[in-house]
Design an enzyme around this catalytic site. Structure first.
Site, short mmCIF file in Angstrom:
data_model
loop_
_atom_site.label_atom_id
_atom_site.label_comp_id
_atom_site.label_asym_id
_atom_site.label_seq_id
_atom_site.Cartn_x
_atom_site.Cartn_y
_atom_site.Cartn_z
N GLU A 93 9.42 2.01 11.19
CA GLU A 93 10.58 2.74 10.83
C GLU A 93 10.04 4.13 10.82
OE1 GLU A 93 13.85 2.73 10.22
OE2 GLU A 93 14.20 0.34 10.12
N GLU A 118 9.04 17.10 14.70
CA GLU A 118 9.44 16.79 13.27
C GLU A 118 8.66 17.72 12.25
OE1 GLU A 118 8.32 13.38 11.16
OE2 GLU A 118 10.48 13.02 10.60
N LYS A 141 0.82 -1.22 -0.05
CA LYS A 141 0.07 -0.10 -0.09
C LYS A 141 0.97 1.31 -0.15
CE LYS A 141 -1.85 3.01 2.07
NZ LYS A 141 -1.49 4.37 1.59
N CYS A 147 13.38 11.28 6.82
CA CYS A 147 13.49 11.05 8.07
C CYS A 147 14.71 11.40 8.81
CB CYS A 147 13.32 9.50 8.21
SG CYS A 147 14.22 8.47 7.36
P1 NAD Z 1 2.41 9.01 7.17
O1 NAD Z 1 2.61 8.34 8.37
O2 NAD Z 1 1.43 10.14 7.16
O3 NAD Z 1 2.10 7.95 6.08
C1 NAD Z 1 2.97 6.77 5.85
C2 NAD Z 1 2.17 5.50 5.07
O4 NAD Z 1 1.26 5.16 6.25
C3 NAD Z 1 1.19 6.13 4.09
O5 NAD Z 1 1.14 5.11 3.04
C4 NAD Z 1 -0.19 6.45 4.48
O6 NAD Z 1 -1.21 6.17 3.58
C5 NAD Z 1 -0.37 5.40 5.78
N1 NAD Z 1 -1.41 5.50 6.59
C6 NAD Z 1 -1.58 6.79 7.19
N2 NAD Z 1 -2.43 6.59 8.37
C7 NAD Z 1 -2.58 5.27 8.23
C8 NAD Z 1 -3.44 4.33 9.44
N3 NAD Z 1 -4.21 4.91 10.39
N4 NAD Z 1 -3.28 3.07 9.01
C9 NAD Z 1 -2.40 2.55 8.07
N5 NAD Z 1 -2.03 3.22 7.28
C10 NAD Z 1 -1.86 4.74 7.50
O7 NAD Z 1 3.80 9.56 6.88
P2 NAD Z 1 4.24 10.30 5.44
O8 NAD Z 1 3.72 11.67 5.53
O9 NAD Z 1 3.99 9.32 4.21
O10 NAD Z 1 5.68 10.24 5.19
C11 NAD Z 1 6.72 11.19 6.27
C12 NAD Z 1 6.90 10.44 7.48
O11 NAD Z 1 7.72 9.22 7.42
C13 NAD Z 1 7.92 11.33 8.30
O12 NAD Z 1 7.60 11.19 9.67
C14 NAD Z 1 9.17 10.56 8.15
O13 NAD Z 1 10.26 10.79 9.08
C15 NAD Z 1 9.03 9.11 7.90
N6 NAD Z 1 9.76 8.26 7.30
C16 NAD Z 1 10.61 7.39 8.10
C17 NAD Z 1 11.71 6.78 7.33
C18 NAD Z 1 12.47 5.63 8.31
O14 NAD Z 1 13.12 5.11 7.65
N7 NAD Z 1 12.80 5.89 9.55
C19 NAD Z 1 11.79 6.85 6.06
C20 NAD Z 1 11.12 7.95 5.34
C21 NAD Z 1 10.16 8.46 6.00
#
Ligand code: NAD
Length: 448
Positions: free
Chosen positions: A250, A385, A175, A284
């Site tokens: 992550e 963040e 997804k 991140c």
């Molecule tokens: P997000 O948490 O909003 O979404 C991530 C994914 O989760 C998306 O596919 C989204 O549709 C899905 N999602 C959202 N709510 C959900 C729920 N309730 N149940 C299941 N799935 C759900 O994050 P984003 O805006 O896409 O990405 C940015 C974030 O990701 C930042 O916090 C960044 O630091 C983090 N990130 C971490 C790493 C790492 O390796 N640690 C790498 C890249 C990004």
């Protein structure tokens, strides 16, 4: 008319049962729709999970080196299409082409690495204390795994999840983030072309709350691998825990770069610029706190501000661009609201702090590289963040104070230290960060 894309379930490209769609928008030009994607629901997820579940037995019994053959083919196709996929990724999520090429390269490297693991899925043998007994451990696949990805590394992150899962004999339902669905679609198309059997890889587009949650809650999904925000990660971790589902998270970061009095300042400035403004600060591991020794504060700050002002902002597809847009309008507003918070908290704005709307940039979501001075750990802009091109300089008097400030955060993803003193560098590596873990636990407990 923008192209209409589909889900990939049981080896077929199919429309969503909901009939609903969403637009994948180019953040450099919001009038440019990259594609129309299905806004899937629980029925689509259910079909994908059933397909993955049916395909599991045959796939897990396929010898790992034979599974690897398909992954090698996928690696080859990714390599051939690197430039083309990088352009799609830049168009849908904004970062500059050099960075999206790097993103695809990470997919290529992961495929190559994991295909090699097809001949190395070793287990252990252990001597037994009993006679005529032989003890061994073998690696077994877990079953159907649900992969939920963010948008900021739209090829790399799905690759880090898909290839290891597949080589070990699992089947997957992916997804992707709805801000970058086209890149995942390219990756899955490549896997199909490489000869992946029906049902082994499934792709379902849609929102987090509906599509993502349906995947997390599905009883036939044995493992969730999630990369995204801490906020969503907590919800997913909780649900998986309640259902005894394996889970890997992550999450976000509030990363720091320490610049000591003996640092090579030009190198530290290069690092700060790339760390804070690369990927428009949307990593991140982005640097959002610069912890600088007062002895070099003036020189470091002047050089950093001068270089930040020269950053060329624009469409990531243009070779003249250093920094692209932010991902969407709500993120643009969130970044600006944090700038306002920072000002109210008493941080001093040195440059930036406003939307960038020159020329064609008014069509998209652009923000100026922003540098705050006089930061303190009690400020929200030092704790939350922000996920944008905003960095806070925090002056310190000593190495110990620098480490203290670095660790005064709930996050613990990445950090760096610029010094010529090898002793200090190793102290920074081995420093006891248990206090930071304690702080994170206490703060999380307070939230509940
Ligand atoms: P997000 O948490 O909003 O979404 C991530 C994914 O989760 C998306 O596919 C989204 O549709 C899905 N999602 C959202 N709510 C959900 C729920 N309730 N149940 C299941 N799935 C759900 O994050 P984003 O805006 O896409 O990405 C940015 C974030 O990701 C930042 O916090 C960044 O630091 C983090 N990130 C971490 C790493 C790492 O390796 N640690 C790498 C890249 C990004």
């Amino acid at each position: 008319m923008p192209e209409v894309f589909k889900n990939f379930i049981n080896g077929e490209w199919v429309l969503s049962k909901t009939g609903a769609t969403f637009n994948d928008i180019n953040p450099a030009d919001k009038s440019d729709i990259v594609g129309v994607f299905p806004k899937s629901g629980s029925e689509d997820i259910n079909m994908a999970v059933e397909a993955a579940s049916s395909a599991f037995d045959k796939w897990r019994k396929t010898p790992a080196p034979a599974r690897a053959e398909i992954i090698y083919k996928a690696e080859n196709l990714l390599r051939k299409r690197k430039e083309e996929i990088a352009k799609i990724a830049t168009k849908e999520m904004g970062k500059i082409l050099d960075e999206t090429k790097g993103d695809v390269q990470e997919g290529i490297d992961t495929a190559f690495y994991m295909a090699g693991e097809g001949r190395r899925l070793f287990g252990d043998t252990t001597p037994s204390e009993l006679k005529n007994k032989f003890c061994m451990s073998v690696r077994m696949p877990i079953g159907v795994v649900g992969l939920i990805c963010p948008w900021n590394f739209p090829v790399a992150i799905p690759s880090w999840k898909i290839f290891p899962a597949l080589i070990c004999g699992n089947t997957v339902v992916l997804k992707p983030a709805s801000d970058a669905p086209a890149s995942s679609m390219e990756l899955v198309q490549i896997l199909e072309e490489a000869g992946m059997p029906k049902g082994v890889v499934n792709l379902v587009h849609g929102s987090g709350e509906e599509t993502g949650m349906a995947l997390v809650e599905h009883p036939k999904v044995n493992l969730i691998s999630f990369t995204g925000s801490a906020e969503v990660g907590k919800k997913i971790g909780e649900l998986c825990g309640r259902n005894l589902k394996r889970c890997s998270l992550e999450l976000g970061g509030k990363n720091a770069q320490i610049v000591m009095d003996d640092a090579n300042i030009d190198l530290a400035v290069d690092g700060a610029l790339w760390g804070a403004f690369g990927t428009t600060g949307q990593r991140c591991t982005a640097t959002s706190r610069l912890i600088v020794h007062k002895a070099v504060l003036k020189e470091f700050t002047e050089k950093l501000v001068e270089r930040a002002k020269k950053i060329r902002i624009g469409n990531g597809l243009s070779p003249d661009t250093d920094m692209g847009p932010v991902i969407n309008e709500s993120q643009l507003k969130k970044i600006h609201s944090y700038v306002e918070i920072g000002k109210k908290e008493g941080a001093r704005l040195l440059t930036g702090g406003y939307f960038y709307e020159e020329g064609d940039c008014k069509k998209g979501f652009f923000y100026m590289p922003t540098i705050f001075m006089d930061g303190h750990s009690t400020m929200r802009i030092a704790q939350d963040e922000i996920f944008g091109p905003v960095v806070l300089i925090m002056p310190v008097n000593s190495f110990d104070e620098a480490i203290e400030v670095m660790n005064s955060t709930n996050y613990g993803l990445s950090s760096s230290v610029y010094t010529k003193d090898i002793d200090r560098a190793f102290k920074a590596v081995y420093i006891d960060y248990s206090k930071r873990l304690q702080k994170a636990q206490i703060d999380t407990a307070k939230e509940h």
